[in-house]
Design an enzyme around this catalytic site. Structure first.
Site, mmCIF file in Angstrom:
data_model
loop_
_atom_site.group_PDB
_atom_site.id
_atom_site.type_symbol
_atom_site.label_atom_id
_atom_site.label_comp_id
_atom_site.label_asym_id
_atom_site.label_seq_id
_atom_site.Cartn_x
_atom_site.Cartn_y
_atom_site.Cartn_z
ATOM 1 N N PRO A 175 0.668 -1.246 0.044
ATOM 2 C CA PRO A 175 0.079 0.009 0.041
ATOM 3 C C PRO A 175 0.744 1.156 -0.046
ATOM 4 O O PRO A 175 1.903 1.080 0.215
ATOM 5 C CB PRO A 175 -0.796 -0.228 1.188
ATOM 6 C CG PRO A 175 0.114 -0.992 2.203
ATOM 7 C CD PRO A 175 0.895 -1.912 1.301
ATOM 8 N N ARG A 225 0.578 1.413 -6.498
ATOM 9 C CA ARG A 225 0.268 2.863 -6.250
ATOM 10 C C ARG A 225 1.769 3.595 -7.066
ATOM 11 O O ARG A 225 2.848 3.202 -6.820
ATOM 12 C CB ARG A 225 0.378 3.231 -4.720
ATOM 13 C CG ARG A 225 -1.113 2.868 -4.324
ATOM 14 C CD ARG A 225 -2.051 3.620 -4.931
ATOM 15 N NE ARG A 225 -3.586 3.476 -4.230
ATOM 16 C CZ ARG A 225 -4.294 2.612 -5.091
ATOM 17 N NH1 ARG A 225 -3.975 2.065 -6.016
ATOM 18 N NH2 ARG A 225 -5.332 2.597 -4.357
ATOM 19 N N ASP A 281 1.258 0.469 -14.305
ATOM 20 C CA ASP A 281 -0.038 0.761 -14.371
ATOM 21 C C ASP A 281 -0.685 1.807 -13.518
ATOM 22 O O ASP A 281 -1.767 2.162 -13.751
ATOM 23 C CB ASP A 281 -1.146 -0.364 -13.907
ATOM 24 C CG ASP A 281 -2.610 -0.339 -14.205
ATOM 25 O OD1 ASP A 281 -2.871 -0.211 -15.331
ATOM 26 O OD2 ASP A 281 -3.251 -0.584 -13.155
ATOM 27 N N GLU A 307 -0.775 10.826 -11.696
ATOM 28 C CA GLU A 307 -1.835 10.255 -12.599
ATOM 29 C C GLU A 307 -3.214 11.009 -12.425
ATOM 30 O O GLU A 307 -3.867 11.015 -13.552
ATOM 31 C CB GLU A 307 -2.172 8.845 -12.330
ATOM 32 C CG GLU A 307 -2.765 8.296 -11.045
ATOM 33 C CD GLU A 307 -3.020 6.776 -11.080
ATOM 34 O OE1 GLU A 307 -3.995 6.255 -10.900
ATOM 35 O OE2 GLU A 307 -1.846 6.129 -11.256
ATOM 36 N N HIS A 325 -4.051 2.754 -15.033
ATOM 37 C CA HIS A 325 -4.651 2.361 -14.121
ATOM 38 C C HIS A 325 -5.708 1.357 -14.358
ATOM 39 O O HIS A 325 -6.912 1.520 -13.677
ATOM 40 C CB HIS A 325 -5.046 3.393 -13.201
ATOM 41 C CG HIS A 325 -5.156 3.068 -11.600
ATOM 42 N ND1 HIS A 325 -4.651 4.073 -10.605
ATOM 43 C CD2 HIS A 325 -5.494 1.949 -10.979
ATOM 44 C CE1 HIS A 325 -4.892 3.596 -9.467
ATOM 45 N NE2 HIS A 325 -5.293 2.231 -9.610
#
Length: 331
Positions: free
Chosen positions: A207, A235, A259, A264, A296
């Site tokens: 995380p 992340r 990703d 972003e 994402h």
């Protein structure tokens, strides 16, 4: 009871309709607009709101909801890093998320993109598009010949390990919270530094917490094998992007699957065709033959979308009714 939802996409509408049909006692209203201080007034009279992580939820936004008597926010996603949690706490908000909508979706995406990097499919696709059907010099590597370092053995990390073991890859992994099944297999190493030193590929599944921000940086990259491949479907802020760009330039990092991206929000899930692209660094990464960028979308499957809609609305109703929900976020 009334629940108001923001940012409902066309692909979410069938799942939302299914949920509505199963819950006729709940009035559902929604908009495709995102939650902002200005659109917060649309939720007037609602018992809670359902939102998706595409904008920062600032103190101003939360205050605008509180002014409507709303102190509950149910996220259709995992991350809470876009929320002013201090303001949320001061304003008495209860927040839920969807912590496990489909670990397989994200793990599969990581594995597929990793295999594509190793087989240099982006370069081969570009050659074939030009009708250049020669093999050399785009020779690939086999997944089974790699030592893959999986950082984080939560739901997603564990599924990825299973997938890569199916390919025959050697796995090493690190997590401060050990999973008993993974531990029995003897896959854990004692430190991240040991994982960095042993891995041909490093995939992140942790995380975005303070301790993990920029865990991939100039110093950690220096501890990795030459030609390492990095995979980040977790992340964006886990990675110091400038450090990775420098390592791609030098060849220390031979490939990158991303990703997610540090900056972003406001860029991903927008159509930039024919417009000035707002981020020169990301523009450069997209153009590189050894970098695979997706906006994402690792989560983006029919199963995941259904779970995100259903679980978020279930949580919104539970909180409004003063009931327990496993999706309540502690902050």
């Amino acid at each position: 009871m009334k629940i108001y939802a923001y940012g409902i996409r066309d692909d979410e509408k069938p799942s939302l309709k299914e949920w509505e049909t199963a819950h006729p006692e709940v009035e559902v209203a929604f908009t495709q607009e995102l939650l902002t201080p200005e659109t917060a007034k649309n939720a007037a009279g609602a018992d809670g709101v359902v939102v998706y992580q595409q904008l920062p939820y600032t103190r101003e936004t939360l205050q605008a909801l509180a002014d409507q008597g709303i102190h509950q926010m149910s996220l259709r996603n995992v991350g809470i890093d876009n929320i002013d949690l201090k303001a949320a706490k001061e304003l008495g908000f209860k927040i839920s998320n969807v912590a496990a909508y489909s670990p397989n979706a994200i793990a599969e995406h990581a594995a597929i993109q990793l295999a594509r990097i190793l087989r240099r499919s982006k370069e081969l696709d570009a050659k074939v598009a030009k009708r250049d059907l020669r093999w050399a010099p785009t020779i690939g590597r086999e997944v089974r010949m790699q030592t893959v370092g999986v950082v984080g053995t939560g739901r997603i990390g564990r599924v990825l390990i299973q997938i890569l073991q199916g390919f025959g890859a050697k796995i090493v992994t690190y997590d401060i919270f050990k999973n008993p099944d993974i531990d029995k297999q003897g896959l854990y190493v004692d430190s991240l530094n040991e994982l960095y030193a042993k891995s041909d590929v490093i995939s992140l599944h942790v995380p975005s917490v303070k301790e993990n921000i920029h865990m991939i940086n100039k110093d950690s990259i220096a501890k990795m094998k030459d030609g390492v491949v990095l995979v980040n479907v977790a992340r964006g802020d886990l990675v110091d992007t400038d450090a990775v760009v420098a390592a791609l330039d030098s060849g220390k990092v031979s490939g990158m699957v991303m990703d997610v991206y540090e900056n972003e929000i406001g860029i991903f899930n927008e159509d930039w065709e024919g417009k000035k692209f707002p981020d020169a660094r990301l523009d450069d990464l997209i153009d590189r033959p050894n970098v695979l960028v997706t906006p994402h979308t690792a989560f983006y499957t029919t199963k995941a979308v259904l779970e995100m809609v259903h679980q978020s609305f279930d949580a919104a109703v539970a909180i409004a009714n003063g009931q327990e929900t496993r999706n309540l976020v502690k902050f």
